[in-house]
Scaffold this motif. Structure first.
Motif, PDB file in Angstrom:
ATOM      1  N   ALA A   2       0.887  -1.160   0.000  1.00 36.04           N
ATOM      2  CA  ALA A   2       0.000   0.000   0.000  1.00 36.04           C
ATOM      3  C   ALA A   2       0.923   1.207   0.000  1.00 36.04           C
ATOM      4  O   ALA A   2       2.126   1.084   0.256  1.00 36.04           O
ATOM      5  CB  ALA A   2      -0.900   0.010   1.221  1.00 36.04           C
ATOM      6  N   TRP A   3       0.388   2.377  -0.291  1.00 29.29           N
ATOM      7  CA  TRP A   3       1.241   3.554  -0.323  1.00 29.29           C
ATOM      8  C   TRP A   3       0.419   4.816  -0.127  1.00 29.29           C
ATOM      9  O   TRP A   3      -0.798   4.812  -0.282  1.00 29.29           O
ATOM     10  CB  TRP A   3       2.039   3.611  -1.618  1.00 29.29           C
ATOM     11  N   SER A   4       1.148   5.886   0.177  1.00 31.27           N
ATOM     12  CA  SER A   4       0.513   7.197   0.316  1.00 31.27           C
ATOM     13  C   SER A   4       1.535   8.278   0.010  1.00 31.27           C
ATOM     14  O   SER A   4       2.728   8.117   0.287  1.00 31.27           O
ATOM     15  CB  SER A   4      -0.014   7.383   1.739  1.00 31.27           C
ATOM     16  N   TYR A   5       1.053   9.363  -0.570  1.00 28.03           N
ATOM     17  CA  TYR A   5       1.888  10.551  -0.744  1.00 28.03           C
ATOM     18  C   TYR A   5       1.922  11.344   0.551  1.00 28.03           C
ATOM     19  O   TYR A   5       0.949  11.341   1.320  1.00 28.03           O
ATOM     20  CB  TYR A   5       1.304  11.487  -1.809  1.00 28.03           C
ATOM     21  N   THR A   6       3.017  12.052   0.780  1.00 30.36           N
ATOM     22  CA  THR A   6       3.050  13.063   1.834  1.00 30.36           C
ATOM     23  C   THR A   6       2.579  14.368   1.210  1.00 30.36           C
ATOM     24  O   THR A   6       2.773  14.610   0.019  1.00 30.36           O
ATOM     25  CB  THR A   6       4.470  13.256   2.401  1.00 30.36           C
ATOM     26  N   ASN A   7       1.932  15.196   2.031  1.00 35.50           N
ATOM     27  CA  ASN A   7       1.460  16.497   1.556  1.00 35.50           C
ATOM     28  C   ASN A   7       2.068  17.641   2.344  1.00 35.50           C
ATOM     29  O   ASN A   7       2.298  18.713   1.798  1.00 35.50           O
ATOM     30  CB  ASN A   7      -0.068  16.586   1.646  1.00 35.50           C
ATOM     31  N   ASP A   8       2.282  17.429   3.612  1.00 36.35           N
ATOM     32  CA  ASP A   8       2.764  18.482   4.500  1.00 36.35           C
ATOM     33  C   ASP A   8       3.866  17.948   5.402  1.00 36.35           C
ATOM     34  O   ASP A   8       4.027  16.735   5.573  1.00 36.35           O
ATOM     35  CB  ASP A   8       1.616  19.013   5.382  1.00 36.35           C
ATOM     36  N   LYS A   9       4.568  18.878   6.024  1.00 34.92           N
ATOM     37  CA  LYS A   9       5.593  18.513   6.992  1.00 34.92           C
ATOM     38  C   LYS A   9       4.950  17.692   8.111  1.00 34.92           C
ATOM     39  O   LYS A   9       3.871  18.026   8.601  1.00 34.92           O
ATOM     40  CB  LYS A   9       6.240  19.772   7.569  1.00 34.92           C
ATOM     41  N   GLY A  10       5.585  16.622   8.481  1.00 37.86           N
ATOM     42  CA  GLY A  10       5.069  15.761   9.546  1.00 37.86           C
ATOM     43  C   GLY A  10       4.237  14.596   9.046  1.00 37.86           C
ATOM     44  O   GLY A  10       3.947  13.665   9.807  1.00 37.86           O
ATOM     45  N   ASP A  11       3.835  14.626   7.772  1.00 40.42           N
ATOM     46  CA  ASP A  11       3.013  13.535   7.244  1.00 40.42           C
ATOM     47  C   ASP A  11       3.732  12.194   7.287  1.00 40.42           C
ATOM     48  O   ASP A  11       3.118  11.165   7.570  1.00 40.42           O
ATOM     49  CB  ASP A  11       2.601  13.814   5.799  1.00 40.42           C
ATOM     50  N   ALA A  12       5.021  12.192   6.993  1.00 40.22           N
ATOM     51  CA  ALA A  12       5.758  10.923   6.967  1.00 40.22           C
ATOM     52  C   ALA A  12       5.737  10.246   8.331  1.00 40.22           C
ATOM     53  O   ALA A  12       5.560   9.033   8.427  1.00 40.22           O
ATOM     54  CB  ALA A  12       7.189  11.151   6.491  1.00 40.22           C
ATOM     55  N   SER A  13       5.884  11.034   9.387  1.00 41.43           N
ATOM     56  CA  SER A  13       5.830  10.459  10.737  1.00 41.43           C
ATOM     57  C   SER A  13       4.456   9.884  11.035  1.00 41.43           C
ATOM     58  O   SER A  13       4.339   8.784  11.589  1.00 41.43           O
ATOM     59  CB  SER A  13       6.174  11.527  11.775  1.00 41.43           C
ATOM     60  N   LEU A  14       3.427  10.615  10.665  1.00 43.62           N
ATOM     61  CA  LEU A  14       2.061  10.135  10.895  1.00 43.62           C
ATOM     62  C   LEU A  14       1.779   8.865  10.095  1.00 43.62           C
ATOM     63  O   LEU A  14       1.201   7.907  10.611  1.00 43.62           O
ATOM     64  CB  LEU A  14       1.047  11.220  10.527  1.00 43.62           C
ATOM     65  N   LEU A  15       2.201   8.863   8.840  1.00 42.57           N
ATOM     66  CA  LEU A  15       1.978   7.693   7.997  1.00 42.57           C
ATOM     67  C   LEU A  15       2.774   6.485   8.481  1.00 42.57           C
ATOM     68  O   LEU A  15       2.284   5.354   8.438  1.00 42.57           O
ATOM     69  CB  LEU A  15       2.330   8.015   6.547  1.00 42.57           C
ATOM     70  N   SER A  16       3.978   6.729   8.962  1.00 41.98           N
ATOM     71  CA  SER A  16       4.791   5.641   9.500  1.00 41.98           C
ATOM     72  C   SER A  16       4.117   5.018  10.720  1.00 41.98           C
ATOM     73  O   SER A  16       4.065   3.789  10.861  1.00 41.98           O
ATOM     74  CB  SER A  16       6.177   6.165   9.860  1.00 41.98           C
ATOM     75  N   SER A  17       3.597   5.861  11.594  1.00 45.05           N
ATOM     76  CA  SER A  17       2.880   5.357  12.777  1.00 45.05           C
ATOM     77  C   SER A  17       1.652   4.568  12.363  1.00 45.05           C
ATOM     78  O   SER A  17       1.377   3.495  12.905  1.00 45.05           O
ATOM     79  CB  SER A  17       2.476   6.516  13.681  1.00 45.05           C
ATOM     80  N   PHE A  18       0.913   5.103  11.392  1.00 40.17           N
ATOM     81  CA  PHE A  18      -0.267   4.401  10.883  1.00 40.17           C
ATOM     82  C   PHE A  18       0.119   3.018  10.366  1.00 40.17           C
ATOM     83  O   PHE A  18      -0.528   2.020  10.685  1.00 40.17           O
ATOM     84  CB  PHE A  18      -0.941   5.205   9.766  1.00 40.17           C
ATOM     85  N   ALA A  19       1.177   2.967   9.547  1.00 32.65           N
ATOM     86  CA  ALA A  19       1.594   1.703   8.945  1.00 32.65           C
ATOM     87  C   ALA A  19       1.973   0.677  10.004  1.00 32.65           C
ATOM     88  O   ALA A  19       1.627  -0.503   9.903  1.00 32.65           O
ATOM     89  CB  ALA A  19       2.763   1.945   7.984  1.00 32.65           C
ATOM     90  N   GLN A  20       2.676   1.135  11.020  1.00 33.98           N
ATOM     91  CA  GLN A  20       3.077   0.234  12.097  1.00 33.98           C
ATOM     92  C   GLN A  20       1.845  -0.298  12.832  1.00 33.98           C
ATOM     93  O   GLN A  20       1.723  -1.495  13.077  1.00 33.98           O
ATOM     94  CB  GLN A  20       4.005   0.951  13.061  1.00 33.98           C
ATOM     95  N   GLU A  21       0.923   0.601  13.164  1.00 32.95           N
ATOM     96  CA  GLU A  21      -0.296   0.187  13.879  1.00 32.95           C
ATOM     97  C   GLU A  21      -1.171  -0.725  13.028  1.00 32.95           C
ATOM     98  O   GLU A  21      -1.861  -1.605  13.550  1.00 32.95           O
ATOM     99  CB  GLU A  21      -1.078   1.414  14.318  1.00 32.95           C
ATOM    100  N   ALA A  22      -1.143  -0.506  11.710  1.00 29.93           N
ATOM    101  CA  ALA A  22      -1.971  -1.308  10.803  1.00 29.93           C
ATOM    102  C   ALA A  22      -1.356  -2.674  10.512  1.00 29.93           C
ATOM    103  O   ALA A  22      -1.988  -3.514   9.877  1.00 29.93           O
ATOM    104  CB  ALA A  22      -2.195  -0.540   9.500  1.00 29.93           C
ATOM    105  N   GLY A  23      -0.119  -2.892  10.948  1.00 25.73           N
ATOM    106  CA  GLY A  23       0.486  -4.208  10.806  1.00 25.73           C
ATOM    107  C   GLY A  23       1.322  -4.425   9.564  1.00 25.73           C
ATOM    108  O   GLY A  23       1.659  -5.566   9.247  1.00 25.73           O
ATOM    109  N   TYR A  24       1.672  -3.355   8.859  1.00 23.46           N
ATOM    110  CA  TYR A  24       2.572  -3.524   7.716  1.00 23.46           C
ATOM    111  C   TYR A  24       3.929  -3.977   8.228  1.00 23.46           C
ATOM    112  O   TYR A  24       4.421  -3.475   9.235  1.00 23.46           O
ATOM    113  CB  TYR A  24       2.694  -2.222   6.920  1.00 23.46           C
ATOM    114  N   SER A  25       4.544  -4.910   7.520  1.00 21.04           N
ATOM    115  CA  SER A  25       5.798  -5.476   8.002  1.00 21.04           C
ATOM    116  C   SER A  25       7.017  -4.645   7.633  1.00 21.04           C
ATOM    117  O   SER A  25       8.030  -4.697   8.328  1.00 21.04           O
ATOM    118  CB  SER A  25       5.963  -6.914   7.497  1.00 21.04           C
TER     119      SER A  25
END
Length: 70
Positions: A37-60
């Motif tokens: 799965a993937w997502s674009y970043t749009n603003d500063k801080g998005d990468a951190s939020l998306l990384s946390s989401f991915a970890q919580e969602a169980g991406y390996s």
């Protein structure tokens, strides 16, 4: 099986990362039959939020594509 989550900064390399992602990387992922799965970043801080989401969602595996993630 590993499931990848890609965090893509479409503005890095003066916008070239977006073209590389769409024209080269995504087709290769499909051809190799990789689960992702993937997502674009749009603003500063998005990468951190998306990384946390991915970890919580169980991406390996979480992969940052491009630069400027801070």
């Amino acid at each position: 099986d590993q499931i990848f989550f890609f965090i893509v900064n479409p503005c890095s390399k003066s916008g070239k990362t977006k073209d590389i992602w769409l024209k080269k990387i995504l087709p290769e992922l499909e051809q190799q039959n990789i689960s992702y799965a993937w997502s674009y970043t749009n603003d500063k801080g998005d990468a951190s939020l998306l990384s946390s989401f991915a970890q919580e969602a169980g991406y390996s595996v979480v992969v940052a594509v491009g630069g400027g993630f801070g």
